[in-house]
Design a protein around this motif. Structure first.
Motif, short mmCIF file in Angstrom:
data_model
loop_
_atom_site.label_atom_id
_atom_site.label_comp_id
_atom_site.label_asym_id
_atom_site.label_seq_id
_atom_site.Cartn_x
_atom_site.Cartn_y
_atom_site.Cartn_z
N VAL A 207 -89.93 -9.54 29.28
CA VAL A 207 -88.68 -8.83 29.11
C VAL A 207 -87.48 -9.64 29.60
N GLN A 208 -87.65 -10.42 30.65
CA GLN A 208 -86.54 -11.25 31.11
C GLN A 208 -86.17 -12.30 30.07
N HIS A 209 -87.19 -12.86 29.44
CA HIS A 209 -86.94 -13.83 28.36
C HIS A 209 -86.18 -13.18 27.22
N LYS A 210 -86.53 -11.94 26.86
CA LYS A 210 -85.83 -11.25 25.77
C LYS A 210 -84.35 -11.08 26.11
N LEU A 211 -84.07 -10.76 27.35
CA LEU A 211 -82.67 -10.61 27.76
C LEU A 211 -81.93 -11.94 27.69
N GLU A 212 -82.62 -13.01 28.02
CA GLU A 212 -81.99 -14.34 27.93
C GLU A 212 -81.70 -14.70 26.48
N VAL A 213 -82.60 -14.32 25.57
CA VAL A 213 -82.36 -14.56 24.15
C VAL A 213 -81.14 -13.77 23.69
N LEU A 214 -81.07 -12.50 24.11
CA LEU A 214 -79.91 -11.68 23.75
C LEU A 214 -78.63 -12.30 24.29
N GLN A 215 -78.68 -12.82 25.49
CA GLN A 215 -77.50 -13.45 26.08
C GLN A 215 -77.06 -14.65 25.25
N ARG A 216 -78.00 -15.44 24.76
CA ARG A 216 -77.66 -16.60 23.93
C ARG A 216 -77.06 -16.16 22.60
N HIS A 217 -77.61 -15.10 22.00
CA HIS A 217 -77.04 -14.58 20.76
C HIS A 217 -75.60 -14.10 20.98
N CYS A 218 -75.37 -13.43 22.10
CA CYS A 218 -74.01 -12.95 22.40
C CYS A 218 -73.05 -14.13 22.50
N ALA A 219 -73.46 -15.18 23.17
CA ALA A 219 -72.61 -16.35 23.31
C ALA A 219 -72.30 -16.96 21.94
N ALA A 220 -73.31 -16.96 21.06
CA ALA A 220 -73.15 -17.58 19.75
C ALA A 220 -72.18 -16.81 18.86
N VAL A 221 -72.15 -15.48 18.99
CA VAL A 221 -71.28 -14.67 18.12
C VAL A 221 -70.00 -14.24 18.82
N GLY A 222 -69.81 -14.68 20.06
CA GLY A 222 -68.59 -14.34 20.78
C GLY A 222 -68.57 -12.92 21.33
N ARG A 223 -69.72 -12.38 21.66
CA ARG A 223 -69.83 -11.02 22.19
C ARG A 223 -70.01 -11.05 23.70
N ASP A 224 -69.41 -10.13 24.40
CA ASP A 224 -69.58 -10.01 25.84
C ASP A 224 -70.94 -9.38 26.12
N TYR A 225 -71.84 -10.15 26.67
CA TYR A 225 -73.19 -9.67 26.97
C TYR A 225 -73.15 -8.46 27.90
N ALA A 226 -72.20 -8.44 28.81
CA ALA A 226 -72.14 -7.38 29.81
C ALA A 226 -71.82 -6.02 29.21
N GLU A 227 -71.17 -5.99 28.04
CA GLU A 227 -70.78 -4.70 27.47
C GLU A 227 -71.92 -4.02 26.71
N ILE A 228 -73.05 -4.71 26.53
CA ILE A 228 -74.21 -4.13 25.85
C ILE A 228 -75.08 -3.41 26.88
N GLU A 229 -75.37 -2.15 26.63
CA GLU A 229 -76.23 -1.38 27.52
C GLU A 229 -77.68 -1.83 27.32
N LYS A 230 -78.35 -2.15 28.42
CA LYS A 230 -79.75 -2.58 28.36
C LYS A 230 -80.64 -1.41 28.75
N THR A 231 -81.48 -0.97 27.82
CA THR A 231 -82.39 0.14 28.09
C THR A 231 -83.82 -0.32 27.88
N VAL A 232 -84.74 0.34 28.55
CA VAL A 232 -86.14 -0.08 28.54
C VAL A 232 -87.03 1.14 28.34
N LEU A 233 -88.09 0.95 27.55
CA LEU A 233 -89.10 1.99 27.42
C LEU A 233 -89.99 1.99 28.65
N TYR A 234 -90.33 3.17 29.13
CA TYR A 234 -91.05 3.27 30.40
C TYR A 234 -92.05 4.43 30.32
N ASN A 235 -93.03 4.41 31.21
CA ASN A 235 -94.01 5.49 31.28
C ASN A 235 -93.93 6.11 32.67
#
Length: 290
Positions: A207-235
């Motif tokens: 999951v940490q790797h997935k967040l790092e990928v999302l962060q790279r995509h945000c940088a590539a498209v000029g999006r603020d990574y911090a403004e995206i809400e991160k939610t997780v499925l849990y049991n």
């Protein structure tokens, strides 16, 4: 961190004759306990990781409308709608209707769809993976326009809409939030960066790797990574008498440290209303303090 109740099973005591009454009680108890959101799956058959397809399953948007009438505060959404199950204009209208009737509490949860068996069984379209992702991107564009009040005609490869009229408009501000489910690194997380207000990921070891990928995509498209809400499925496995509450809090603390702010959790025997006191008195206050 905020908690969401994800209702993924409706195979409850007393069966269908009492299903509506019990679901209303569950929704009210979760809302009163302080769950920040309540979600259901967008499936028509039960999925294999939970039970056989013959188990009880309710259609998602009918159910969310019912939940709106039995709650006052919780946000309402699917985890997540399969894009090919509904034409995007109709989907945007359904979610907007939910938003208006709930007083501004709707979210759109959406993904590329995966359950081919269900689709083939009930005659729903299920094109190849590449086309489903093309349709997902177009649906995201259409829904954002309709939520924003942009009536401009839309001409895509798969969808053509003459006028994106959406009246009454949503109550949510600045718009109905769009949550995109899935951890696909090339397409899904890129779409989160381009169109999403939130992502939803499995809390596995990568999951940490997935967040790092999302962060790279945000940088590539000029999006603020911090403004995206991160939610997780849990049991939420509370144990027989709530003895696992401490373990859950520790796990939520770990996820909060990674940047997650919402845990959407399934609850075994969600119909057992005694469990909601544990959330109200212990888990939700502890999660909010993280």
């Amino acid at each position: 961190m905020k908690l969401g109740l994800h209702i993924s099973s409706f195979t409850w005591p007393e069966g269908a004759p009492r299903l509506g009454a019990v679901l209303g009680e569950v929704a009210a108890a979760a809302d009163e306990a302080g769950f920040e959101r309540i979600s259901v799956m967008d499936h028509l058959w039960q999925i294999g990781v939970i039970g056989p397809p013959e188990q009880e399953m309710l259609e998602a948007y009918t159910t969310l409308g019912f939940l709106a009438a039995h709650t006052r505060r919780a946000k309402l959404l699917t985890l997540v709608t399969g894009v090919v199950y509904r034409e995007p204009g109709l989907l945007a209208k359904a979610v907007t209707t939910l938003d208006v009737l709930s007083g501004g509490r709707a979210m759109l949860g959406i993904g590329a769809a995966w359950n081919e068996e269900e689709s083939l069984g009930l005659g729903l379209p299920f094109p190849p993976t590449a086309e489903r992702f093309e349709r997902l991107e177009e649906a995201l564009q259409i829904c954002r326009r309709m939520f924003d009040g942009d009536e401009t005609a839309y001409e895509g490869r798969h969808y053509r809409l003459g006028r994106l009229l959406n009246s009454p408009p949503p109550l949510a501000r600045p718009r109905i939030p769009i949550l995109i489910g899935g951890g696909g690194e090339k397409k899904t997380l890129l779409f989160v960066a381009k169109y999403g207000d939130a992502c939803n990921l499995f809390g596995g070891p990568d999951v940490q790797h997935k967040l790092e990928v999302l962060q790279r995509h945000c940088a590539a498209v000029g999006r603020d990574y911090a403004e995206i809400e991160k939610t997780v499925l849990y049991n939420f496995d509370l144990g027989e008498k709530g003895e696992r509450v401490g373990e859950i809090i520790d796990d939520l603390r770990r996820l909060a440290g990674l940047g997650f702010t919402v845990a959407h959790g399934s609850l075994r025997n969600a119909w057992d209303l005694d469990q909601y006191e544990i959330f109200s008195n212990e888990l939700i206050p502890a999660a909010e303090a993280l």
